[in-house]
Design a protein around this motif. Structure first.
Motif, PDB file in Angstrom:
ATOM      1  N   PHE A  26      16.960  96.587 -39.432  1.00  0.00           N
ATOM      2  CA  PHE A  26      17.721  95.724 -40.153  1.00  0.00           C
ATOM      3  C   PHE A  26      18.705  94.881 -38.849  1.00  0.00           C
ATOM      4  CE2 PHE A  26      22.345  94.840 -41.605  1.00  0.00           C
ATOM      5  CZ  PHE A  26      21.849  94.236 -42.714  1.00  0.00           C
ATOM      6  N   GLY A  27      19.086  93.709 -39.267  1.00  0.00           N
ATOM      7  CA  GLY A  27      19.749  93.005 -38.169  1.00  0.00           C
ATOM      8  C   GLY A  27      19.072  92.538 -37.044  1.00  0.00           C
ATOM      9  N   ILE A  28      19.688  92.201 -36.154  1.00  0.00           N
ATOM     10  CA  ILE A  28      18.947  91.475 -34.947  1.00  0.00           C
ATOM     11  C   ILE A  28      18.877  92.316 -33.638  1.00  0.00           C
ATOM     12  CG2 ILE A  28      18.937  89.400 -33.408  1.00  0.00           C
ATOM     13  CD1 ILE A  28      20.661  87.896 -35.402  1.00  0.00           C
ATOM     14  N   ASN A  29      17.512  92.779 -33.381  1.00  0.00           N
ATOM     15  CA  ASN A  29      17.428  93.326 -32.110  1.00  0.00           C
ATOM     16  C   ASN A  29      17.272  92.553 -30.934  1.00  0.00           C
ATOM     17  OD1 ASN A  29      15.991  94.904 -29.807  1.00  0.00           O
ATOM     18  ND2 ASN A  29      15.421  96.309 -31.352  1.00  0.00           N
ATOM     19  N   GLY A  30      18.478  92.608 -29.854  1.00  0.00           N
ATOM     20  CA  GLY A  30      18.425  91.846 -28.661  1.00  0.00           C
ATOM     21  C   GLY A  30      17.285  91.806 -27.633  1.00  0.00           C
ATOM     22  N   GLN A  31      16.734  92.918 -27.685  1.00  0.00           N
ATOM     23  CA  GLN A  31      15.286  93.067 -26.718  1.00  0.00           C
ATOM     24  C   GLN A  31      14.251  92.191 -27.367  1.00  0.00           C
ATOM     25  OE1 GLN A  31      14.146  96.844 -26.056  1.00  0.00           O
ATOM     26  NE2 GLN A  31      12.226  96.464 -24.800  1.00  0.00           N
ATOM     27  N   ILE A  85      21.438  82.205 -39.737  1.00  0.00           N
ATOM     28  CA  ILE A  85      22.178  83.180 -38.675  1.00  0.00           C
ATOM     29  C   ILE A  85      21.272  83.438 -37.558  1.00  0.00           C
ATOM     30  CG2 ILE A  85      22.820  85.704 -38.246  1.00  0.00           C
ATOM     31  CD1 ILE A  85      24.245  85.253 -41.376  1.00  0.00           C
ATOM     32  N   ASN A  86      19.923  83.787 -38.108  1.00  0.00           N
ATOM     33  CA  ASN A  86      18.977  84.010 -37.288  1.00  0.00           C
ATOM     34  C   ASN A  86      18.354  82.861 -36.288  1.00  0.00           C
ATOM     35  OD1 ASN A  86      18.425  86.753 -37.903  1.00  0.00           O
ATOM     36  ND2 ASN A  86      16.635  86.423 -39.363  1.00  0.00           N
ATOM     37  N   ALA A  87      18.524  81.633 -36.769  1.00  0.00           N
ATOM     38  CA  ALA A  87      18.162  80.402 -35.910  1.00  0.00           C
ATOM     39  C   ALA A  87      19.395  80.269 -35.090  1.00  0.00           C
ATOM     40  CB  ALA A  87      18.097  79.541 -36.998  1.00  0.00           C
ATOM     41  N   LEU A  88      20.553  80.553 -35.176  1.00  0.00           N
ATOM     42  CA  LEU A  88      21.567  80.190 -34.240  1.00  0.00           C
ATOM     43  C   LEU A  88      21.352  81.311 -33.121  1.00  0.00           C
ATOM     44  CD1 LEU A  88      24.752  79.538 -36.354  1.00  0.00           C
ATOM     45  CD2 LEU A  88      23.373  77.943 -35.028  1.00  0.00           C
ATOM     46  N   ALA A  89      20.959  82.620 -33.584  1.00  0.00           N
ATOM     47  CA  ALA A  89      20.810  83.606 -32.405  1.00  0.00           C
ATOM     48  C   ALA A  89      19.578  83.267 -31.755  1.00  0.00           C
ATOM     49  CB  ALA A  89      20.372  84.949 -33.247  1.00  0.00           C
ATOM     50  N   LEU A  90      18.558  82.783 -32.134  1.00  0.00           N
ATOM     51  CA  LEU A  90      17.332  82.312 -31.269  1.00  0.00           C
ATOM     52  C   LEU A  90      17.485  81.255 -30.553  1.00  0.00           C
ATOM     53  CD1 LEU A  90      14.481  82.660 -30.658  1.00  0.00           C
ATOM     54  CD2 LEU A  90      13.848  81.253 -32.561  1.00  0.00           C
ATOM     55  N   ILE A 107      19.693  73.119 -45.827  1.00  0.00           N
ATOM     56  CA  ILE A 107      20.763  72.992 -46.703  1.00  0.00           C
ATOM     57  C   ILE A 107      21.732  72.623 -45.853  1.00  0.00           C
ATOM     58  CG2 ILE A 107      20.155  74.925 -48.222  1.00  0.00           C
ATOM     59  CD1 ILE A 107      21.406  76.887 -46.441  1.00  0.00           C
ATOM     60  N   GLU A 108      22.818  71.908 -46.219  1.00  0.00           N
ATOM     61  CA  GLU A 108      23.711  71.056 -45.671  1.00  0.00           C
ATOM     62  C   GLU A 108      24.738  72.326 -44.749  1.00  0.00           C
ATOM     63  OE1 GLU A 108      27.212  67.695 -45.734  1.00  0.00           O
ATOM     64  OE2 GLU A 108      25.739  68.197 -47.492  1.00  0.00           O
ATOM     65  N   LEU A 109      24.602  72.305 -43.227  1.00  0.00           N
ATOM     66  CA  LEU A 109      25.533  73.180 -42.705  1.00  0.00           C
ATOM     67  C   LEU A 109      25.965  72.205 -41.445  1.00  0.00           C
ATOM     68  CD1 LEU A 109      23.620  76.415 -42.821  1.00  0.00           C
ATOM     69  CD2 LEU A 109      25.725  76.139 -43.989  1.00  0.00           C
ATOM     70  N   SER A 110      26.577  71.069 -41.754  1.00  0.00           N
ATOM     71  CA  SER A 110      26.756  70.162 -40.453  1.00  0.00           C
ATOM     72  C   SER A 110      27.569  70.611 -39.215  1.00  0.00           C
ATOM     73  CB  SER A 110      27.520  68.805 -41.004  1.00  0.00           C
ATOM     74  OG  SER A 110      28.945  69.142 -41.566  1.00  0.00           O
ATOM     75  N   ASP A 111      28.218  71.609 -39.427  1.00  0.00           N
ATOM     76  CA  ASP A 111      28.877  72.182 -38.323  1.00  0.00           C
ATOM     77  C   ASP A 111      28.112  72.956 -37.399  1.00  0.00           C
ATOM     78  OD1 ASP A 111      31.157  70.953 -39.023  1.00  0.00           O
ATOM     79  OD2 ASP A 111      32.303  72.781 -40.059  1.00  0.00           O
ATOM     80  N   ILE A 112      26.937  73.376 -37.724  1.00  0.00           N
ATOM     81  CA  ILE A 112      26.242  74.062 -37.011  1.00  0.00           C
ATOM     82  C   ILE A 112      24.725  73.859 -36.984  1.00  0.00           C
ATOM     83  CG2 ILE A 112      27.609  76.440 -37.447  1.00  0.00           C
ATOM     84  CD1 ILE A 112      25.673  77.181 -39.473  1.00  0.00           C
ATOM     85  N   LEU A 130      12.635  72.198 -28.200  1.00  0.00           N
ATOM     86  CA  LEU A 130      12.124  73.146 -29.212  1.00  0.00           C
ATOM     87  C   LEU A 130      13.117  73.010 -30.582  1.00  0.00           C
ATOM     88  CD1 LEU A 130      10.786  76.713 -28.186  1.00  0.00           C
ATOM     89  CD2 LEU A 130      12.210  76.114 -30.275  1.00  0.00           C
ATOM     90  N   LEU A 131      12.135  72.862 -31.643  1.00  0.00           N
ATOM     91  CA  LEU A 131      13.099  72.815 -32.793  1.00  0.00           C
ATOM     92  C   LEU A 131      12.905  74.213 -33.587  1.00  0.00           C
ATOM     93  CD1 LEU A 131      11.653  69.551 -34.731  1.00  0.00           C
ATOM     94  CD2 LEU A 131      13.929  70.133 -33.872  1.00  0.00           C
ATOM     95  N   ILE A 132      14.094  74.647 -34.196  1.00  0.00           N
ATOM     96  CA  ILE A 132      14.034  75.916 -35.008  1.00  0.00           C
ATOM     97  C   ILE A 132      14.654  75.322 -36.632  1.00  0.00           C
ATOM     98  CG2 ILE A 132      15.188  78.171 -35.367  1.00  0.00           C
ATOM     99  CD1 ILE A 132      15.791  77.963 -32.487  1.00  0.00           C
ATOM    100  N   PHE A 133      13.769  75.469 -37.573  1.00  0.00           N
ATOM    101  CA  PHE A 133      14.114  75.080 -38.891  1.00  0.00           C
ATOM    102  C   PHE A 133      14.479  76.438 -39.703  1.00  0.00           C
ATOM    103  CE2 PHE A 133      10.111  72.258 -38.305  1.00  0.00           C
ATOM    104  CZ  PHE A 133      10.974  71.103 -38.035  1.00  0.00           C
ATOM    105  N   SER A 134      15.449  76.016 -39.978  1.00  0.00           N
ATOM    106  CA  SER A 134      16.506  77.256 -40.964  1.00  0.00           C
ATOM    107  C   SER A 134      16.591  76.624 -42.536  1.00  0.00           C
ATOM    108  CB  SER A 134      17.516  77.579 -40.295  1.00  0.00           C
ATOM    109  OG  SER A 134      18.536  76.525 -40.328  1.00  0.00           O
ATOM    110  N   GLY A 135      17.019  77.712 -43.302  1.00  0.00           N
ATOM    111  CA  GLY A 135      17.303  77.247 -44.631  1.00  0.00           C
ATOM    112  C   GLY A 135      16.007  76.967 -45.382  1.00  0.00           C
TER     113      GLY A 135
END
Length: 242
Positions: A26-31, A85-90, A107-112, A130-135
């Motif tokens: 669960f969550g994001i493993n930094g390694q 959330i995962n896209a921003l972390a990556l 989906i519209e998230l213009s601030d991020i 490099l493109l990261i597609f989210s939503g």
């Protein structure tokens, strides 16, 4: 001596949210996140244009919550937010390693994140970002697997790479059955007929209808992404011939 020359110019990599959780579950493993970013950087340094579709199952699984009585549409939108959330972390880890990235959201998230616009996405790729597609697709009832197939077609990727926790496609779950058999190659129709759970049926059908080759490989082994894009025979190739 392993090949170091890529056989593709543009790829789309699908990473599940569960893969980012690693052994934590669960969550994001930094390694794990740093390894994924390192592998992406190494592949990009070969001159490949790369787009990533990322899942959100390490944070929230909409279908599982819906089965427990929550509204399916709301659950799916919550899952889409988890992918962001995962896209921003990556993105953060990639940019720490000096990789120029853009996050685009369905989906519209213009601030991020930028809104997903196909022509803008193609322009980013041409500028070696490099493109990261989210939503996901931006719509409920569609998985991020389907989003990956759709975006791969839209950006004219030459191959769709499905990163998994195992070494390819097996006839049985290899984590539960030691006698499972790995396929070196398999056709789309056999994946559907055998109900092999590498991707959902909508995603597989979309690839089949548009003759987009899919390669499933193990993301946990460092360097596997470069090996795949350079044509080494790891993982499982899924196409019309099988």
């Amino acid at each position: 001596m392993p090949a170091t020359k890529p056989i593709y110019k543009r790829i789309l990599l699908k990473i599940s949210g569960e893969a980012l959780a690693g052994d934590k579950g669960f969550g994001i493993n930094g390694q794990v996140l740093r390894q994924v970013a390192s592998d992406l950087k190494a592949a990009k340094n070969l001159g490949i244009q790369i787009a990533v579709v990322i899942g959100g199952g390490n944070i929230f699984r909409g279908l599982s919550a819906a089965e427990e009585g929550m509204d399916r549409v709301n659950c799916d939108y919550m899952g889409m937010l988890a992918t962001c959330i995962n896209a921003l972390a990556l993105q953060d880890v990639l940019e720490q390693q000096g990789v120029s990235t853009r996050v685009m959201s369905a989906i519209e998230l213009s601030d991020i994140a930028e809104p997903y616009i196909r022509r803008r996405a193609l322009r980013h790729l041409e500028k070696e970002r490099l493109l990261i597609f989210s939503g996901g697709t931006g719509n409920p009832y569609f998985t991020t697997d389907t989003a990956a197939s759709l975006r791969a077609m839209e950006i004219e990727a030459e191959v769709l790479l499905k990163a998994t926790k195992v070494d390819g496609v097996f006839d049985k779950d290899p984590e539960k059955n030691k006698n499972s058999k790995k396929f070196a190659k398999i056709s789309y129709i056999d994946v559907l007929n055998k109900e092999l759970k590498i991707m959902d049926s909508a995603a597989i059908s979309l690839c089949m209808d548009n003759r987009l080759t899919l390669i499933a490989f193990n993301l946990k082994h460092k360097g596997n992404l470069v090996k795949v894009v350079c044509g080494e025979k790891i993982g499982t190739i899924i196409n019309h011939q099988g």
